[in-house]
Write a protein that holds these residues in place. Structure first.
Motif, PDB file in Angstrom:
ATOM      1  N   LEU A 106       0.553   6.544   8.928  1.00 19.69           N
ATOM      2  CA  LEU A 106       0.140   5.310   8.274  1.00 19.69           C
ATOM      3  C   LEU A 106       0.669   4.071   8.996  1.00 19.69           C
ATOM      4  O   LEU A 106      -0.023   3.059   9.098  1.00 19.69           O
ATOM      5  CB  LEU A 106       0.605   5.321   6.816  1.00 19.69           C
ATOM      6  CG  LEU A 106      -0.247   6.200   5.899  1.00 19.69           C
ATOM      7  CD1 LEU A 106       0.496   6.518   4.610  1.00 19.69           C
ATOM      8  CD2 LEU A 106      -1.566   5.514   5.585  1.00 19.69           C
TER       9      LEU A 106
ATOM     10  N   LEU B  78      -5.561  -3.016   6.452  1.00 15.87           N
ATOM     11  CA  LEU B  78      -4.101  -2.934   6.436  1.00 15.87           C
ATOM     12  C   LEU B  78      -3.477  -3.974   7.362  1.00 15.87           C
ATOM     13  O   LEU B  78      -2.574  -3.682   8.140  1.00 15.87           O
ATOM     14  CB  LEU B  78      -3.662  -1.516   6.841  1.00 15.87           C
ATOM     15  CG  LEU B  78      -4.208  -0.378   5.987  1.00 15.87           C
ATOM     16  CD1 LEU B  78      -3.741   0.971   6.522  1.00 15.87           C
ATOM     17  CD2 LEU B  78      -3.800  -0.533   4.531  1.00 15.87           C
TER      18      LEU B  78
ATOM     19  N   GLU C 299      -7.605   5.930  -1.427  1.00 21.71           N
ATOM     20  CA  GLU C 299      -8.730   5.696  -0.526  1.00 21.71           C
ATOM     21  C   GLU C 299      -8.334   6.107   0.895  1.00 21.71           C
ATOM     22  O   GLU C 299      -7.186   5.913   1.304  1.00 21.71           O
ATOM     23  CB  GLU C 299      -9.107   4.214  -0.549  1.00 21.71           C
ATOM     24  CG  GLU C 299     -10.324   3.835   0.260  1.00 21.71           C
ATOM     25  CD  GLU C 299     -11.632   4.228  -0.404  1.00 21.71           C
ATOM     26  OE1 GLU C 299     -12.667   4.185   0.281  1.00 21.71           O
ATOM     27  OE2 GLU C 299     -11.611   4.582  -1.596  1.00 21.71           O
ATOM     28  N   GLN C 300      -9.272   6.679   1.624  1.00 15.51           N
ATOM     29  CA  GLN C 300      -8.971   7.079   2.991  1.00 15.51           C
ATOM     30  C   GLN C 300      -8.495   5.865   3.786  1.00 15.51           C
ATOM     31  O   GLN C 300      -9.102   4.804   3.746  1.00 15.51           O
ATOM     32  CB  GLN C 300     -10.199   7.693   3.657  1.00 15.51           C
ATOM     33  CG  GLN C 300      -9.875   8.364   4.973  1.00 15.51           C
ATOM     34  CD  GLN C 300     -11.087   9.041   5.579  1.00 15.51           C
ATOM     35  OE1 GLN C 300     -11.522   8.666   6.666  1.00 15.51           O
ATOM     36  NE2 GLN C 300     -11.633  10.034   4.879  1.00 15.51           N
ATOM     37  N   MET C 301      -7.395   6.044   4.522  1.00 16.33           N
ATOM     38  CA  MET C 301      -6.720   4.905   5.147  1.00 16.33           C
ATOM     39  C   MET C 301      -7.622   4.131   6.105  1.00 16.33           C
ATOM     40  O   MET C 301      -7.482   2.922   6.261  1.00 16.33           O
ATOM     41  CB  MET C 301      -5.456   5.364   5.869  1.00 16.33           C
ATOM     42  CG  MET C 301      -5.690   6.283   7.037  1.00 16.33           C
ATOM     43  SD  MET C 301      -4.134   6.779   7.806  1.00 16.33           S
ATOM     44  CE  MET C 301      -4.736   7.591   9.285  1.00 16.33           C
TER      45      MET C 301
ATOM     46  N   VAL D  62       0.859  -1.185   0.000  1.00 17.57           N
ATOM     47  CA  VAL D  62       0.000   0.000   0.000  1.00 17.57           C
ATOM     48  C   VAL D  62       0.889   1.227   0.000  1.00 17.57           C
ATOM     49  O   VAL D  62       1.868   1.289   0.757  1.00 17.57           O
ATOM     50  CB  VAL D  62      -0.962   0.008   1.210  1.00 17.57           C
ATOM     51  CG1 VAL D  62      -0.201  -0.069   2.528  1.00 17.57           C
ATOM     52  CG2 VAL D  62      -1.858   1.246   1.193  1.00 17.57           C
TER      53      VAL D  62
ATOM     54  N   THR E 296      -3.715   2.241  -2.720  1.00 23.73           N
ATOM     55  CA  THR E 296      -3.188   3.547  -2.329  1.00 23.73           C
ATOM     56  C   THR E 296      -4.019   4.059  -1.166  1.00 23.73           C
ATOM     57  O   THR E 296      -5.236   3.900  -1.140  1.00 23.73           O
ATOM     58  CB  THR E 296      -3.241   4.557  -3.492  1.00 23.73           C
ATOM     59  OG1 THR E 296      -4.579   4.668  -3.964  1.00 23.73           O
ATOM     60  CG2 THR E 296      -2.343   4.121  -4.627  1.00 23.73           C
ATOM     61  N   ALA E 297      -3.348   4.653  -0.202  1.00 19.26           N
ATOM     62  CA  ALA E 297      -4.024   5.136   1.011  1.00 19.26           C
ATOM     63  C   ALA E 297      -3.786   6.628   1.174  1.00 19.26           C
ATOM     64  O   ALA E 297      -2.655   7.108   1.019  1.00 19.26           O
ATOM     65  CB  ALA E 297      -3.503   4.389   2.236  1.00 19.26           C
TER      66      ALA E 297
ATOM     67  N   LEU F 250      -9.481   1.133   4.571  1.00 26.09           N
ATOM     68  CA  LEU F 250      -8.705   0.038   4.001  1.00 26.09           C
ATOM     69  C   LEU F 250      -8.348  -0.997   5.055  1.00 26.09           C
ATOM     70  O   LEU F 250      -8.157  -0.673   6.228  1.00 26.09           O
ATOM     71  CB  LEU F 250      -7.413   0.579   3.377  1.00 26.09           C
ATOM     72  CG  LEU F 250      -7.567   1.558   2.210  1.00 26.09           C
ATOM     73  CD1 LEU F 250      -6.200   2.085   1.796  1.00 26.09           C
ATOM     74  CD2 LEU F 250      -8.258   0.895   1.028  1.00 26.09           C
TER      75      LEU F 250
END
Length: 252
Positions: free
Chosen positions: A241, A194, A187-189, A180, A220-221, A192
């Motif tokens: 992140l 993760l 996309e807003q983390m 990521v 993508t975050a 997602l």
């Protein structure tokens, strides 16, 4: 292997004999600067040693060498010696296995500020990442400033330098990792997932993650922004992140 330094530039090795001895004694050389057009016997010997170690070589002007030199006696060659030895990517996977954890790696693209790199290594250690991967080109190495900024984290967090970041990512995908990257258009983390064996990819504040590296990522975050400016410092973004990865692992 740590090299004692009193200031940022003491990782310079100048002069043909000194540079050759540094290579032959097994010192970790980040980059070799050579006077453009200089191809005599001693310089060719140094270049052979650099090739053996896969050291980045740059041919530069006499004026550029004079700017870099601290002694004025560079004899056409200056080497940048790393403050710490680099690890292998495999060492990071082994570390994760020993801890009984899913691999968590941080990959950096276009990070050229030593303070950013040092701060990210420090965050990586505190967030439980098993290592940091940097590219050979267009990236700062393990300088004295990086070591100082990491506040000791370099003693515990392995850092690997690779020739090709995208190729390394493809090899790690075969080992079960997915990737990521931080990107303002992602996309807003918080939306997602993760968790699992993951590689977090961070680009520079100005350029972000390069196109090829971004295309190699699975997701993508983006980090929610509420202020009047549109970007975070690279080390701060890495911290935000990384700790979302930590939060989700704790909740899993």
């Amino acid at each position: 292997m740590k090299i004692s330094m009193r200031n940022e530039n003491e990782n310079l090795v100048e002069g043909r004999n000194a540079v050759l001895e540094a290579f032959r004694s097994g010192k970790t050389i980040d980059k070799l600067m050579v006077l453009d057009g200089c191809q005599d016997g001693p310089v060719r010997t140094i270049l052979r040693e650099a090739k053996k170690q896969d050291t980045l070589v740059k041919f530069v002007s006499k004026e550029r060498l004079a700017q870099i030199s601290e002694t004025g006696k560079h004899q056409g060659v200056i080497a940048y010696m790393a403050a710490y030895a680099y690890a292998e990517v495999e060492d990071m996977l082994t570390l994760a296995q020993k801890k009984g954890e899913e691999p968590f790696l941080i990959l950096l693209d276009n990070i050229e500020d030593p303070h950013n790199l040092g701060a990210i290594i420090r965050t990586a250690n505190l967030a439980g990442a098993h290592g940091v991967i940097i590219p050979k080109r267009r990236a700062v190495g393990l300088t004295a400033t990086v070591a100082k900024t990491s506040a000791g984290a370099l003693n515990y967090t392995p850092v690997a330098k690779v020739t090709n970041l995208t190729r390394t990512m493809e090899e790690l995908k075969k080992r079960g990792l997915w990737f990521v990257c931080a990107d303002m258009g992602g996309e807003q983390m918080y939306r997602l997932k993760l968790t699992g064996p993951i590689g977090l990819v961070i680009g520079s504040e100005g350029e972000g993650v390069s196109r090829l590296v971004k295309e190699s990522c699975d997701l993508t975050a983006s980090i929610p922004m509420k202020g009047d400016i549109d970007s975070l410092n690279a080390s701060v973004a890495a911290g935000v992140l990384a700790y979302e990865v930590v939060r989700q692992r704790l909740m899993a």
